[in-house]
Design an enzyme around this catalytic site. Structure first.
Site, PDB file in Angstrom:
ATOM      1  N   LYS A  47      46.746  49.186  35.849  1.00  0.00           N
ATOM      2  CA  LYS A  47      46.222  49.489  37.184  1.00  0.00           C
ATOM      3  C   LYS A  47      47.100  50.557  37.824  1.00  0.00           C
ATOM      4  CE  LYS A  47      44.138  44.971  38.063  1.00  0.00           C
ATOM      5  NZ  LYS A  47      43.847  43.958  39.116  1.00  0.00           N
ATOM      6  N   ASP A 188      40.000  36.649  47.353  1.00  0.00           N
ATOM      7  CA  ASP A 188      38.859  37.496  47.014  1.00  0.00           C
ATOM      8  C   ASP A 188      38.022  36.762  45.974  1.00  0.00           C
ATOM      9  OD1 ASP A 188      37.100  39.604  46.904  1.00  0.00           O
ATOM     10  OD2 ASP A 188      38.426  40.935  45.767  1.00  0.00           O
ATOM     11  N   ASN A 193      36.175  37.966  39.662  1.00  0.00           N
ATOM     12  CA  ASN A 193      37.615  37.721  39.661  1.00  0.00           C
ATOM     13  C   ASN A 193      38.016  36.397  39.010  1.00  0.00           C
ATOM     14  OD1 ASN A 193      38.000  40.145  40.928  1.00  0.00           O
ATOM     15  ND2 ASN A 193      38.041  39.261  42.984  1.00  0.00           N
ATOM     16  N   ASP A 206      42.759  39.708  39.607  1.00  0.00           N
ATOM     17  CA  ASP A 206      42.726  40.430  40.882  1.00  0.00           C
ATOM     18  C   ASP A 206      43.217  39.534  42.021  1.00  0.00           C
ATOM     19  OD1 ASP A 206      41.842  42.628  39.560  1.00  0.00           O
ATOM     20  OD2 ASP A 206      39.756  42.457  40.173  1.00  0.00           O
TER      21      ASP A 206
END
Length: 262
Positions: A47, A188, A193, A206
């Site tokens: 990432k 989230d 996820n 995530d």
């Protein structure tokens, strides 16, 4: 897949020798995400985000390390770097497929796995979690993001499209609940996820927004994600499996409103 020479291996260049990279476009992360694969090598994810006050990769690394130490499945942090302009995070890949894409499972099976994964997370002792995402901190952060101009008005939920961030923030302040039912939340809790393998939940991904907050932070986003991916009919089976068959509609809407700023 694309040659790693054309993509930003950055400070991990030597470590990633032998890997091929492919951009992962799923999700709404501000970071660029690449899946790395190589013959005889374990799959990884890289990432990359611009360095700045609203970066989330350092947060994600800290939360993954804590979650792993808590005994729940998630990627392993392999390395984290900053070159002054960008933040880099290298993590392991979990076995399986995210719950939005795991077409070998029925939608009902997927929403039940989501409920079970949230239950496991929400049962962790809040005293052990060092990350505080209660409204006292999240609402000011929502304001800061709005003032920085990074709230994406084009991505508002359909019922709020056309409204300004300022108008929504006024709602956020005026409708703020008077109490919070605090648990360790994912932050989230959307289907992409959460990962499943061989019909079983295999881990959380995530996790940059993981922290103690009202359980509705997760329930609200999970309900929205289920409706988006599978239709409203599967929201009730999810709620039943979680153990909240009659949720508070005002709290569901409030935490979906809060998410417009993130």
């Amino acid at each position: 897949m694309t040659s790693s020479k054309t993509l930003p291996a950055g400070p991990f260049g030597a470590r990633l020798s032998g890997y091929r990279m492919e951009r992962d476009a799923l999700g709404r992360s501000a970071a660029s995400v690449f899946r790395l694969e190589g013959e005889g090598l374990p799959a990884l994810y890289l990432k990359v985000e611009a360095a700045g006050p609203f970066g989330e990769l350092a947060d994600e690394a800290a939360r993954l390390s804590w979650l792993k130490a808590s005994g729940l499945p998630c990627p392993e942090v392999i390395g984290r770097e900053n070159d002054g302009e960008r933040n880099w995070l290298l993590i392991s890949a979990l076995p399986g497929t995210d719950l939005a894409s795991a077409s070998v499972l029925t939608p009902l099976a997927r929403v039940e796995l989501l409920a079970e994964a949230l239950l496991a997370l929400h049962r962790l002792p809040i005293t052990s979690c060092p990350f505080d995402h209660r409204l006292a901190g999240r609402v000011p952060l929502a304001r800061a993001r709005m003032q920085a101009g990074i709230v994406d008005e084009t991505d508002f939920d359909e019922t709020r499209l056309g409204k300004s961030p300022e108008a929504l923030f006024a709602e956020l302040e005026n409708r703020r609940p008077g109490s919070e039912d605090i648990v360790v939340t994912h932050g989230d809790a959307c289907l992409p996820n959460f990962v499943a393998s061989d019909g079983q939940f295999s881990g959380y991904i995530d996790c940059s927004r993981l922290g103690v907050a009202d359980r509705y932070q997760d329930i609200a986003l999970a309900c929205r994600s289920i409706t988006y991916n599978f239709g409203e009919a599967l929201v009730q089976p999810f709620l039943d499996r979680y153990g909240l068959p009659a949720p508070d509609p005002a709290r569901l809407d409030y935490y979906q409103l809060l998410d417009e700023f993130f």
